[in-house]
Write a protein that holds these residues in place. Structure first.
Motif, PDB file in Angstrom:
ATOM      1  N   LEU A 119     -38.181  -7.408  -2.571  1.00  0.00           N
ATOM      2  CA  LEU A 119     -38.386  -6.441  -3.651  1.00  0.00           C
ATOM      3  C   LEU A 119     -38.185  -7.072  -5.016  1.00  0.00           C
ATOM      4  CD1 LEU A 119     -36.664  -3.276  -2.140  1.00  0.00           C
ATOM      5  CD2 LEU A 119     -39.088  -3.899  -2.114  1.00  0.00           C
ATOM      6  N   GLU A 120     -37.292  -8.054  -5.093  1.00  0.00           N
ATOM      7  CA  GLU A 120     -37.037  -8.753  -6.359  1.00  0.00           C
ATOM      8  C   GLU A 120     -38.002  -9.900  -6.584  1.00  0.00           C
ATOM      9  OE1 GLU A 120     -32.918  -9.854  -6.114  1.00  0.00           O
ATOM     10  OE2 GLU A 120     -32.286  -7.765  -5.852  1.00  0.00           O
ATOM     11  N   GLU A 121     -38.902 -10.130  -5.649  1.00  0.00           N
ATOM     12  CA  GLU A 121     -39.914 -11.186  -5.705  1.00  0.00           C
ATOM     13  C   GLU A 121     -39.296 -12.558  -5.950  1.00  0.00           C
ATOM     14  OE1 GLU A 121     -44.003 -10.097  -6.301  1.00  0.00           O
ATOM     15  OE2 GLU A 121     -43.358  -8.850  -7.978  1.00  0.00           O
ATOM     16  N   ARG A 122     -38.324 -12.867  -5.111  1.00  0.00           N
ATOM     17  CA  ARG A 122     -37.708 -14.194  -5.138  1.00  0.00           C
ATOM     18  C   ARG A 122     -37.661 -14.720  -3.717  1.00  0.00           C
ATOM     19  NH1 ARG A 122     -32.601 -13.390  -3.107  1.00  0.00           N
ATOM     20  NH2 ARG A 122     -31.690 -11.304  -3.407  1.00  0.00           N
ATOM     21  N   GLU A 123     -37.453 -16.015  -3.594  1.00  0.00           N
ATOM     22  CA  GLU A 123     -37.349 -16.612  -2.277  1.00  0.00           C
ATOM     23  C   GLU A 123     -36.053 -16.162  -1.600  1.00  0.00           C
ATOM     24  OE1 GLU A 123     -39.690 -18.259  -0.666  1.00  0.00           O
ATOM     25  OE2 GLU A 123     -40.947 -17.831  -2.418  1.00  0.00           O
ATOM     26  N   ALA A 140     -42.088   4.582 -11.589  1.00  0.00           N
ATOM     27  CA  ALA A 140     -41.282   3.421 -11.216  1.00  0.00           C
ATOM     28  C   ALA A 140     -39.975   3.480 -11.968  1.00  0.00           C
ATOM     29  CB  ALA A 140     -42.018   2.125 -11.520  1.00  0.00           C
ATOM     30  N   GLY A 141     -38.942   2.880 -11.384  1.00  0.00           N
ATOM     31  CA  GLY A 141     -37.663   2.803 -12.062  1.00  0.00           C
ATOM     32  C   GLY A 141     -37.738   1.892 -13.272  1.00  0.00           C
ATOM     33  N   ALA A 142     -37.032   2.280 -14.335  1.00  0.00           N
ATOM     34  CA  ALA A 142     -37.040   1.477 -15.559  1.00  0.00           C
ATOM     35  C   ALA A 142     -36.239   0.194 -15.405  1.00  0.00           C
ATOM     36  CB  ALA A 142     -36.487   2.301 -16.722  1.00  0.00           C
ATOM     37  N   ASP A 143     -35.262   0.180 -14.501  1.00  0.00           N
ATOM     38  CA  ASP A 143     -34.391  -0.993 -14.385  1.00  0.00           C
ATOM     39  C   ASP A 143     -35.115  -2.225 -13.857  1.00  0.00           C
ATOM     40  OD1 ASP A 143     -32.406   0.578 -15.377  1.00  0.00           O
ATOM     41  OD2 ASP A 143     -31.269   0.744 -13.499  1.00  0.00           O
ATOM     42  N   LEU A 180     -41.409  -6.028  -7.590  1.00  0.00           N
ATOM     43  CA  LEU A 180     -42.553  -5.719  -6.741  1.00  0.00           C
ATOM     44  C   LEU A 180     -42.998  -4.262  -6.801  1.00  0.00           C
ATOM     45  CD1 LEU A 180     -44.616  -6.523  -4.590  1.00  0.00           C
ATOM     46  CD2 LEU A 180     -42.832  -6.149  -2.860  1.00  0.00           C
ATOM     47  N   LEU A 181     -42.083  -3.315  -6.644  1.00  0.00           N
ATOM     48  CA  LEU A 181     -42.519  -1.926  -6.547  1.00  0.00           C
ATOM     49  C   LEU A 181     -42.858  -1.321  -7.895  1.00  0.00           C
ATOM     50  CD1 LEU A 181     -40.330  -0.573  -3.635  1.00  0.00           C
ATOM     51  CD2 LEU A 181     -42.561  -1.688  -3.597  1.00  0.00           C
ATOM     52  N   HIS A 182     -42.270  -1.839  -8.974  1.00  0.00           N
ATOM     53  CA  HIS A 182     -42.706  -1.450 -10.314  1.00  0.00           C
ATOM     54  C   HIS A 182     -44.138  -1.936 -10.524  1.00  0.00           C
ATOM     55  CE1 HIS A 182     -42.949  -1.235 -14.693  1.00  0.00           C
ATOM     56  NE2 HIS A 182     -41.841  -0.500 -14.702  1.00  0.00           N
ATOM     57  N   ARG A 183     -44.391  -3.169 -10.146  1.00  0.00           N
ATOM     58  CA  ARG A 183     -45.739  -3.739 -10.256  1.00  0.00           C
ATOM     59  C   ARG A 183     -46.737  -2.959  -9.406  1.00  0.00           C
ATOM     60  NH1 ARG A 183     -48.395  -8.181  -7.519  1.00  0.00           N
ATOM     61  NH2 ARG A 183     -46.535  -8.784  -6.333  1.00  0.00           N
ATOM     62  N   PHE A 196     -38.892   6.088 -14.705  1.00  0.00           N
ATOM     63  CA  PHE A 196     -37.793   7.007 -14.425  1.00  0.00           C
ATOM     64  C   PHE A 196     -36.468   6.258 -14.564  1.00  0.00           C
ATOM     65  CE2 PHE A 196     -40.960   9.829 -13.328  1.00  0.00           C
ATOM     66  CZ  PHE A 196     -40.537  10.969 -12.648  1.00  0.00           C
ATOM     67  N   PRO A 197     -35.372   6.974 -14.776  1.00  0.00           N
ATOM     68  CA  PRO A 197     -34.071   6.301 -14.882  1.00  0.00           C
ATOM     69  C   PRO A 197     -33.697   5.560 -13.607  1.00  0.00           C
ATOM     70  CG  PRO A 197     -33.929   8.564 -15.679  1.00  0.00           C
ATOM     71  CD  PRO A 197     -35.265   8.419 -15.001  1.00  0.00           C
ATOM     72  N   GLY A 198     -33.001   4.434 -13.770  1.00  0.00           N
ATOM     73  CA  GLY A 198     -32.473   3.710 -12.630  1.00  0.00           C
ATOM     74  C   GLY A 198     -33.493   2.798 -11.993  1.00  0.00           C
ATOM     75  N   GLY A 199     -33.227   2.479 -10.732  1.00  0.00           N
ATOM     76  CA  GLY A 199     -34.078   1.580  -9.979  1.00  0.00           C
ATOM     77  C   GLY A 199     -34.803   2.298  -8.863  1.00  0.00           C
TER      78      GLY A 199
END
Length: 266
Positions: A154-158, A208-211, A216-219, A235-238
């Protein structure tokens, strides 16, 4: 499953809430109680996990089955000639999009918050592979290891060392855990779902969450909003903003729905 499980609270226009994960409504009580001041809040529990069915056998889930159940819930609770607002979060957001595509006739406005429709992305094949890796980690090493790998996706990292160690759950342990049921029976079929992106027949807002901007999911939500030609709102939060900031999340939902323009008191 023939028996529908849902809870109803409040009064006013109907707002159908479709939770994420395995559909268990846990953690949403504060948000739904706050929304019940303005709406008749109908919280759908597709597997009945919050209604005494936790521990019963569960098979791999299908978006369309949850969507058909949501339509049947609306048939039961909506007065003749009226339509409903819908909020779907995470996997419930995917269901909300399918409901809009296949059963739009009684929908007033749909908000899909961070639906993980990653198969629709330009890099969708790779994203599906990564979610399959989460599932494989769950089967090999259990939910804690899979949760660590899912966070990396979800954070788009390895993933690095995330998702290592641990032991698989027994069948009995899996059936007693909503998170395990999500990892084992919802994650892969839902993230493999490709939504219909024809212009919707009712108003739609992707949220999508503003945080976690840029993750990935914001994108994904921003991409789908462009594909649909629909609204997009932060929206507020993640990803679990409805749990993190229930009242602020609810207020933002009312704004996104434009409920103040339809006779609902803010």
């Amino acid at each position: 499953m023939s028996d529908l499980c849902f809870d109803v609270s409040g009064s006013g226009p109907v707002l159908l809430v479709i939770p994420g994960g395995a559909g268990h409504p846990m953690g949403l009580d504060r948000m739904t109680a706050y929304l019940a001041r303005r709406f008749t809040v109908v919280t759908y529990d597709p597997l009945g996990l919050g209604h005494g069915r936790l521990g019963q056998p569960v098979t791999d889930q299908r978006v369309e089955e949850w969507s058909d159940g949501a339509r049947r819930v609306l048939d039961e609770v909506l007065p003749e000639g009226e339509s409903a607002y819908v909020l779907g979060t995470s996997s419930g957001g995917i269901v909300a999009l399918d409901l809009l595509a296949r059963h739009p006739e009684r929908l007033r406005h749909v908000v899909a918050h961070e639906p993980p429709c990653v198969a629709a992305l330009p890099d969708g094949a790779r994203q599906r592979e990564r979610f399959q890796e989460v599932y494989d980690t769950y089967r090999a090493a259990g939910p804690q290891a899979a949760g660590a790998r899912l966070a990396a996706v979800l954070e788009e990292r390895e993933a690095g060392e995330d998702g290592t160690g641990g032991q698989p759950l027994s069948r009995e342990a899996e059936l007693s855990s909503p998170m395990a049921l999500f990892l084992g029976h919802v994650l892969v079929p839902f993230t493999s779902y490709v939504p219909h992106t024809a212009p919707p027949s009712a108003p739609l807002t992707l949220a999508a969450g503003a945080d976690p901007r840029g993750q990935l999911l914001h994108r994904t939500a921003a991409f789908l909003a462009e594909r649909y030609g629909s609204g997009f709102a932060e929206f507020p939060g993640g990803h679990i903003g409805a749990v993190q900031h229930p009242e602020a999340f609810a207020d933002r939902l009312v704004e996104a729905l434009g409920a103040g323009r339809t006779g609902v008191q803010g």
